[in-house]
Design a protein around this motif. Structure first.
Motif, PDB file in Angstrom:
ATOM      1  N   SER A 273       0.813  -1.210   0.000  1.00 18.98           N
ATOM      2  CA  SER A 273       0.000   0.000   0.000  1.00 18.98           C
ATOM      3  C   SER A 273       0.851   1.267   0.000  1.00 18.98           C
ATOM      4  CB  SER A 273      -0.913   0.011   1.223  1.00 18.98           C
ATOM      5  OG  SER A 273      -0.148   0.090   2.417  1.00 18.98           O
ATOM      6  N   ASN A 274       0.228   2.368  -0.450  1.00 17.79           N
ATOM      7  CA  ASN A 274       0.853   3.694  -0.404  1.00 17.79           C
ATOM      8  C   ASN A 274       2.202   3.730  -1.116  1.00 17.79           C
ATOM      9  OD1 ASN A 274      -0.894   5.532   1.559  1.00 17.79           O
ATOM     10  ND2 ASN A 274      -0.856   3.455   2.428  1.00 17.79           N
ATOM     11  N   SER A 298      -4.014   2.668  -2.247  1.00 19.46           N
ATOM     12  CA  SER A 298      -3.294   3.946  -2.371  1.00 19.46           C
ATOM     13  C   SER A 298      -2.085   3.840  -3.283  1.00 19.46           C
ATOM     14  CB  SER A 298      -2.884   4.459  -0.977  1.00 19.46           C
ATOM     15  OG  SER A 298      -4.015   4.700  -0.181  1.00 19.46           O
ATOM     16  N   ASN A 321      -8.561   3.449  -3.100  1.00 19.32           N
ATOM     17  CA  ASN A 321      -7.762   4.621  -3.456  1.00 19.32           C
ATOM     18  C   ASN A 321      -6.799   4.337  -4.607  1.00 19.32           C
ATOM     19  OD1 ASN A 321      -7.034   7.312  -3.229  1.00 19.32           O
ATOM     20  ND2 ASN A 321      -5.483   6.931  -1.663  1.00 19.32           N
TER      21      ASN A 321
END
Length: 527
Positions: A273-274, A298, A321
């Motif tokens: 993630s991210n 994300s 996201n």
């Protein structure tokens, strides 16, 4: 096991006389109660104590030899206090101590003399001290059986970390996050043949070269979150045959080689993630057939077509996201064990008909912040979801409500402890509030009812009504024009209460908290 009674509020002063009344206590837990001090000789009659936990208070000091009569204590937690200085006699008498947690204090210096007698220590947490603290480089070397060490946020370089722990060859857990380890030499960790967990979060790491981790034969969990890693190349994790948890979130990864995860299939949790990943090859996870949790949220991923096709044991997936537009081909495969799906904050404009039918064990689905314009009611047939969060319906301005009150009846309900009770429901106990839309504020969002085959909603009170001491409202779904049958059963008698409601898809049951409405298998629908 005898434990201390529960407390609420603040206990700034801990009186010795209080403990004298509970001299047989084995466990005392006083977390976040505002404790300011521990008077001298507080525990002189507590020779049965095994665990002490004072996390989250305002303690500034530990008196000399305060625990000298507590020779049975194996766990002492003093984390998140205001401790500044500890004398050489602070932990005297704790020869059997196995766990010591001093995380997040204001300690200015660490001394070997504090812990010179703690030869049975297995778990030591010295994380997050003051930024300008001092320490002795040999302070830990006598702890030969230490299994877990936390030196998070010491803000020191790798060479100093090495000098601190190089004699502790029995370590199984090493957490050294938030240090300056850009000069790290991974071969150093080869000496820890029993190492199972290594935390290198926020250590200014720019990447991992192939095969540098091959000396970790028993490693089960690796965490590299909050670093500056840009790519994951093949063979990076090839030799990690026991790896179960891999955390790579919060980096700047924009490229993942198709064979990056062509490793042993023991991986159960993967966090990507991210990052800045725009695409993932459909075969990138093909060997991870035991994966249970996957987080690719994300990023900038536009499609997940075929990505999960081999992940038959997946239970939780999060691809929120991103820039995903379609789901119809993205979740193909045998995800029969999937329990939680998070698809929020994408560009999904349609949830395909019978989409949820592929996930018979799904319990929670989240779709907030998408562009859904057509949600077929067929999606909710023959599924056992406990909640759907879907802001496919973002604007609820301009609503009016009408209330239909049902006659008095008697319903057999299940209490929260599972026992059967009979509750008389008066006309004020159970009402149905139907919301009508008076404008087009749902931004052209509708729930299709043209394919609705069932026109009767049945509430089976004996299995789905729960009476609780609250008055919150549980939402439920009501079609545009719906004939509702409320079926209640008392003994052998069944009563059907007919009520016709008009609305545009949204309704509430007020008066009885947490009433679960069975509609095409759906238990709670939150739109």
């Amino acid at each position: 096991m005898r434990t201390s009674p529960l407390f609420s509020g603040r206990i700034e002063v801990f009186h010795k006389q209080f403990l004298e009344k509970f001299s047989n206590l084995e466990v005392i837990v006083l977390q976040n109660v505002g404790l300011l001090s521990l008077p001298v000789n507080s525990f002189e009659k507590c020779d049965e104590l095994i665990q002490l936990d004072f996390h989250g208070n305002s303690l500034e000091m530990v008196s000399d030899r305060i625990f000298q009569n507590c020779r049975k204590i194996t766990s002492l937690v003093l984390s998140s206090n205001n401790l500044r200085n500890l004398s050489n006699e602070a932990f005297a008498g704790l020869e059997n101590l196995e766990i010591l947690n001093l995380n997040s204090n204001l300690i200015e210096s660490f001394s070997q003399n504090w812990i010179k007698n703690l030869t049975k220590l297995k778990d030591l947490d010295f994380g997050k001290p003051l930024s300008n603290f001092t320490y002795e480089s040999t302070m830990l070397q006598h702890l030969k059986i230490l299994e877990a060490i936390n030196l998070d946020s010491w803000n020191i370089k790798f060479e100093k970390i090495k000098n601190l722990i190089d004699k502790l060859t029995n370590l199984k857990i090493i957490s050294i996050s938030s240090n300056s380890l850009s000069d790290i030499n991974y071969t150093f960790f080869n000496q820890f043949q029993t190492l199972k967990t290594l935390n290198l979060d926020n250590c200014s790491l720019s990447g991992i070269q192939p095969n540098v981790l091959k000396g970790f034969p028993k490693i089960k969990e690796l965490s590299f979150r909050h670093n500056q890693m840009k790519t994951i190349i093949k063979k990076t994790f090839e030799e990690l045959g026991s790896l179960e948890v891999l955390k790579l979130g919060h980096n700047i990864i924009d490229s993942v080689d198709t064979k990056s995860f062509d490793i042993h299939n023991q991986l159960k949790e993967l966090d990507l993630s991210n990052n800045k990943i725009k695409s993932l090859h459909a075969d990138v996870f093909k060997f991870q057939t035991n994966l249970q949790r996957l987080d690719i949220s994300s990023n900038g991923i536009e499609t997940i077509a075929g990505l999960l096709k081999t992940l038959e044991k997946l239970e939780v997936v999060d691809f929120s996201n991103n820039a995903i537009k379609r789901l119809n081909s993205g979740l193909s495969g045998s995800l029969v064990l999937l329990k939680e799906l998070t698809a929020s904050l994408n560009e999904i404009d349609e949830i395909p008909r019978n989409f949820f039918a592929h996930f018979p064990n799904l319990e929670k689905a989240k779709f907030e912040g998408n562009l859904c314009v057509d949600v077929s009611i067929d999606n909710f047939q023959q599924i056992n979801l406990t909640s759907i969060f879907g802001q496919c319906f973002d604007n609820f301005e301009g609503l009016t409500t009408t209330t239909t009150t049902l006659p008095t009846t008697t319903a057999e309900t299940s209490s929260t402890d599972g026992s059967q009770t009979t509750t008389a429901l008066t006309s004020t106990d159970l009402s149905i509030t139907t919301t009508e839309l008076t404008s087009t504020d749902l931004i052209s969002t509708t729930i299709s009812t043209s394919t609705l085959k069932k026109t009767t909603t049945t509430i089976r009170a004996t299995t789905t009504a729960t009476v609780r001491d609250t008055t919150t409202t549980t939402p439920y779904y009501v079609p545009s024009t719906q004939s509702t049958t409320l079926r209640t059963t008392t003994g052998r008698t069944t009563t059907d209460l007919q009520s016709t409601t008009k609305g545009n898809g949204i309704g509430n049951i007020a008066g009885i908290s947490s009433m679960v409405v069975v509609f095409c298998g759906l238990r709670i629908l939150i739109l």
